[in-house]
Design a protein around this motif. Structure first.
Motif, mmCIF file in Angstrom:
data_model
loop_
_atom_site.group_PDB
_atom_site.id
_atom_site.type_symbol
_atom_site.label_atom_id
_atom_site.label_comp_id
_atom_site.label_asym_id
_atom_site.label_seq_id
_atom_site.Cartn_x
_atom_site.Cartn_y
_atom_site.Cartn_z
ATOM 1 N N ARG A 131 -42.179 10.950 1.720
ATOM 2 C CA ARG A 131 -42.674 11.553 2.595
ATOM 3 C C ARG A 131 -42.090 11.460 3.831
ATOM 4 N N TYR A 132 -41.772 12.688 4.625
ATOM 5 C CA TYR A 132 -41.247 12.627 5.806
ATOM 6 C C TYR A 132 -42.003 13.154 6.894
ATOM 7 N N LYS A 133 -41.902 12.469 8.082
ATOM 8 C CA LYS A 133 -42.770 12.711 9.432
ATOM 9 C C LYS A 133 -41.697 13.676 9.993
ATOM 10 N N ILE A 134 -42.020 14.799 10.338
ATOM 11 C CA ILE A 134 -41.060 15.540 11.401
ATOM 12 C C ILE A 134 -41.589 15.887 12.742
ATOM 13 N N GLU A 135 -40.770 15.627 13.712
ATOM 14 C CA GLU A 135 -41.090 16.091 15.033
ATOM 15 C C GLU A 135 -40.001 16.976 15.471
ATOM 16 N N THR A 136 -40.142 18.143 15.856
ATOM 17 C CA THR A 136 -39.243 19.174 16.378
ATOM 18 C C THR A 136 -39.747 20.220 17.412
ATOM 19 N N ASN A 137 -39.078 20.538 18.308
ATOM 20 C CA ASN A 137 -39.422 21.614 19.101
ATOM 21 C C ASN A 137 -39.364 23.013 18.730
ATOM 22 N N ASP A 143 -42.536 7.930 4.731
ATOM 23 C CA ASP A 143 -41.249 7.006 4.583
ATOM 24 C C ASP A 143 -40.262 7.246 5.605
ATOM 25 N N PHE A 144 -39.938 8.537 6.094
ATOM 26 C CA PHE A 144 -39.018 8.524 6.823
ATOM 27 C C PHE A 144 -39.461 9.281 8.159
ATOM 28 N N SER A 145 -39.053 9.065 9.317
ATOM 29 C CA SER A 145 -39.509 9.886 10.665
ATOM 30 C C SER A 145 -38.100 10.341 11.098
ATOM 31 N N LEU A 146 -38.437 11.691 11.355
ATOM 32 C CA LEU A 146 -37.229 12.580 11.908
ATOM 33 C C LEU A 146 -37.518 13.317 13.103
ATOM 34 N N LEU A 147 -36.577 13.060 13.965
ATOM 35 C CA LEU A 147 -36.807 14.025 15.329
ATOM 36 C C LEU A 147 -35.626 14.967 15.315
ATOM 37 N N ILE A 148 -36.015 16.297 15.364
ATOM 38 C CA ILE A 148 -35.225 17.249 15.387
ATOM 39 C C ILE A 148 -35.074 18.298 16.701
ATOM 40 N N ASP A 149 -34.059 18.163 17.328
ATOM 41 C CA ASP A 149 -33.978 18.926 18.596
ATOM 42 C C ASP A 149 -33.011 20.054 18.452
ATOM 43 N N ILE A 150 -33.807 21.367 18.724
ATOM 44 C CA ILE A 150 -32.732 22.504 18.388
ATOM 45 C C ILE A 150 -32.752 23.305 19.780
ATOM 46 N N ASP A 151 -31.356 23.329 20.106
ATOM 47 C CA ASP A 151 -30.880 24.370 21.486
ATOM 48 C C ASP A 151 -30.517 25.787 20.958
ATOM 49 N N PHE A 161 -26.788 27.017 19.949
ATOM 50 C CA PHE A 161 -26.528 26.706 18.466
ATOM 51 C C PHE A 161 -26.341 25.311 18.258
ATOM 52 N N GLY A 162 -26.855 24.399 18.960
ATOM 53 C CA GLY A 162 -27.041 23.036 18.822
ATOM 54 C C GLY A 162 -28.059 22.352 18.192
ATOM 55 N N VAL A 163 -27.820 21.535 17.414
ATOM 56 C CA VAL A 163 -28.974 20.723 16.700
ATOM 57 C C VAL A 163 -28.482 19.206 16.611
ATOM 58 N N LYS A 164 -29.691 18.474 16.987
ATOM 59 C CA LYS A 164 -29.418 17.116 17.201
ATOM 60 C C LYS A 164 -30.507 16.334 16.153
ATOM 61 N N ILE A 165 -30.295 15.663 15.157
ATOM 62 C CA ILE A 165 -31.362 15.019 14.169
ATOM 63 C C ILE A 165 -31.133 13.822 14.330
ATOM 64 N N GLN A 166 -32.265 12.994 14.389
ATOM 65 C CA GLN A 166 -32.522 11.416 14.548
ATOM 66 C C GLN A 166 -33.180 10.811 13.490
ATOM 67 N N LEU A 167 -32.815 10.044 12.480
ATOM 68 C CA LEU A 167 -33.732 9.299 11.668
ATOM 69 C C LEU A 167 -33.881 8.044 12.425
ATOM 70 N N SER A 168 -35.451 7.591 12.358
ATOM 71 C CA SER A 168 -35.816 6.175 13.265
ATOM 72 C C SER A 168 -35.285 4.966 12.446
ATOM 73 N N ALA A 169 -35.347 5.070 10.915
ATOM 74 C CA ALA A 169 -35.278 3.889 10.216
ATOM 75 C C ALA A 169 -34.833 4.475 8.444
ATOM 76 N N PRO A 170 -33.734 4.248 8.405
ATOM 77 C CA PRO A 170 -32.495 3.251 8.958
ATOM 78 C C PRO A 170 -32.018 4.471 10.005
ATOM 79 N N PHE A 213 -24.421 18.620 16.166
ATOM 80 C CA PHE A 213 -23.375 19.807 16.100
ATOM 81 C C PHE A 213 -24.004 20.808 16.851
ATOM 82 N N ASN A 214 -22.729 21.418 17.495
ATOM 83 C CA ASN A 214 -22.921 22.644 18.307
ATOM 84 C C ASN A 214 -22.047 23.854 17.979
ATOM 85 N N ASP A 215 -22.495 24.636 17.276
ATOM 86 C CA ASP A 215 -21.899 25.760 16.421
ATOM 87 C C ASP A 215 -20.999 26.782 17.508
#
Ligand code: SF4
Length: 484
Positions: A2-8, A35-43, A47-56, A62-64
């Protein structure tokens, strides 16, 4: 998992879930307690994307820059944002799941479309290969395969012709893995008569429509089901309706699917040759007697050789299908079947990989069946590719399916110069295909972006007959609107 996602960018959630399923087919996006928490920030502007997984704790960003290439348009840019997000998700989780999906971010049925899409934009083969590796995350082997197939297909697509598909939805029995529109003659023989009446109407109406709109027909494919499961006279009658309706001499290809070898007779082969058929598909699926019984096919290995002998006495191009991963079959057994088929020396061999489907009678039991989803089968697939190439077979079309064994693919191989143009057109969706008969799909391909509109005839032969007159009118109207 199960994946918890936070994104703009919440509109990306379906895309994020699809990417997660590439690496974890059971992935579920949840609001809390993942089971996993992800923070996904999109510009979107850079064309920039930042993804952070909290644990691990893992992060990816990436900026395309490549999307700034002037050959891309606005639609491409919107699509690219989705692609970067997918690439990021796979990069974050591949170490955690110890998986490196060979097809990268591509989860669709037709990965070769990417080749033609990039080629249309003006990218060279070298540039396409770089993009397959970097933007789409394909393994070097899959990028090479896709490039090879795409380059071979180029001369077949982008033409101004159409093709015709005729579906005969009957088979002697139903194979357990089958998801095609097909009913068993053991239980549905009484529906054949009316079905054929409906088909005659549809063939005649389509002939008139093609004449009215001035269509050039490149190929006709009679599939199903097993068209040759009709009795000899009915089968010959269907061929006569087709040859009366269309100018067969101008076709590049005319195929009959004779999937079940026990349905092939001398009379049917003679009718095919007399009607201008130039390609036939006889599909053993396996050359192991025990497996044939286990998958619900009631024919013998001798039936396969008898059918092949009849074809070999003609000039018909012969295709034979095999399936890797049938229940209780090891890679060694599959390779034994492949060697026997290669010894028959057909012009085409299509290697499918088993993919459990909802429409198959086995659907509920797939998990309990002894599907040997092992590395041994994947290794056998690799050996099969080498074996086919050693015997002069080149890959010319490819498609994938959901939940396909070992993340593999289905590949059509052909001796050079015997590639099936219908298979290429049908898979790449660059040509309109008018579908007649039971369960047949009409695909209208329109405009410079090759937009596809679809209509499917009823799969049930009885419903097909009830609706055929109404469907003929509806499809003719749509064809005039979309293509004239
Ligand atoms: S021969 Fe083909 S269409 Fe007929 S039941 Fe088997 S898989 Fe389905």
């Amino acid at each position: 998992m199960r994946y918890k996602i936070e994104t703009n960018f919440p509109e990306q959630l379906p895309n994020i879930e699809a990417a997660l399923k590439i690496i974890d087919p059971q992935a579920q996006v949840v609001a809390d307690n993942g089971d996993f928490s992800l923070l996904i920030d999109i510009d979107a502007s850079s064309f920039g994307v930042k993804i952070q997984l909290s644990a691990p704790q893992v992060s990816w960003s990436f900026n395309d820059q490549e999307i700034n290439d002037r050959r891309y348009n606005l639609e491409d840019r919107k699509q690219r944002l989705k692609e970067i997000v997918r690439l990021g998700i796979i990069n974050i989780f591949k170490a955690i799941f110890d998986k490196n999906p060979p097809w990268g971010i591509l989860s669709g049925v037709r990965p070769t479309k990417i080749y033609h899409y990039l080629r249309d934009k003006g990218f060279s083969g070298q540039e396409i290969q770089e993009r397959l590796l970097q933007n789409y995350g394909l393994s070097p082997a899959k990028a090479k395969l896709l490039l090879e197939i795409g380059q071979l297909q180029e001369k077949f697509i982008n033409n101004q012709t159409i093709s015709i598909y005729v579906g005969i939805p009957f088979c002697p029995t139903r194979c357990h893995y089958c998801s095609f529109p097909a009913v068993s003659l053991e239980t549905h023989r009484h529906l054949v008569g009316n079905f054929l009446k409906g088909l005659e109407l549809e063939i005649k109406a389509t002939s008139a429509l093609c004449g009215e709109l001035g269509f050039n027909i490149e190929s006709i494919y009679i599939g199903g089901g097993t068209p040759t499961s009709l009795d000899d006279d009915s089968f010959a009658q269907v061929l006569r309706w087709i040859t009366d309706a269309f100018d067969i001499r101008r076709l590049s290809e005319f195929t009959v699917e004779a999937g079940r070898p026990e349905t092939v007779s001398k009379a049917k082969i003679e009718a095919m040759v007399a009607s201008g058929v130039n390609r036939i598909s006889i599909n053993p699926q396996t050359m192991q007697t025990a497996t044939l019984r286990g998958i619900g096919r009631n024919h013998s290995i001798a039936d396969i050789y008898n059918a092949v002998d009849l074809v070999k006495a003609t000039n018909l191009i012969l295709n034979m299908d095999l399936i890797l991963g049938l229940p209780n079959e090891t890679g060694t057994m599959f390779l034994d079947s492949l060697q026997k088929v290669i010894a028959i020396d057909p012009e085409n061999i299509t290697v499918h990989t088993l993919a459990p489907k909802r429409a198959a009678s086995w659907h509920k039991e797939f998990d309990e069946l002894n599907l040997l989803q092992s590395q041994e089968l994947v290794n056998a697939h690799g050996i099969a590719v080498d074996l086919l190439q050693q015997h002069g077979f080149i890959p010319y079309y490819l498609y994938r399916q959901r939940a396909i064994l070992g993340d593999l693919e289905n590949i059509g191989y052909a001796k050079r110069g015997t590639e099936s143009v219908y298979n290429i057109q049908m898979m790449e969706e660059r040509q309109t295909i008018l579908g007649l008969g039971g369960g047949a799909v009409t695909k209208w391909v329109v405009g410079p972006d090759f937009k596809v509109s679809r209509h499917q005839n009823p799969k049930c032969p009885a419903t097909y007959y009830q609706r055929v007159s109404e469907d003929i009118v509806k499809k003719a109207q749509l064809t005039r609107i979309l293509l004239s």
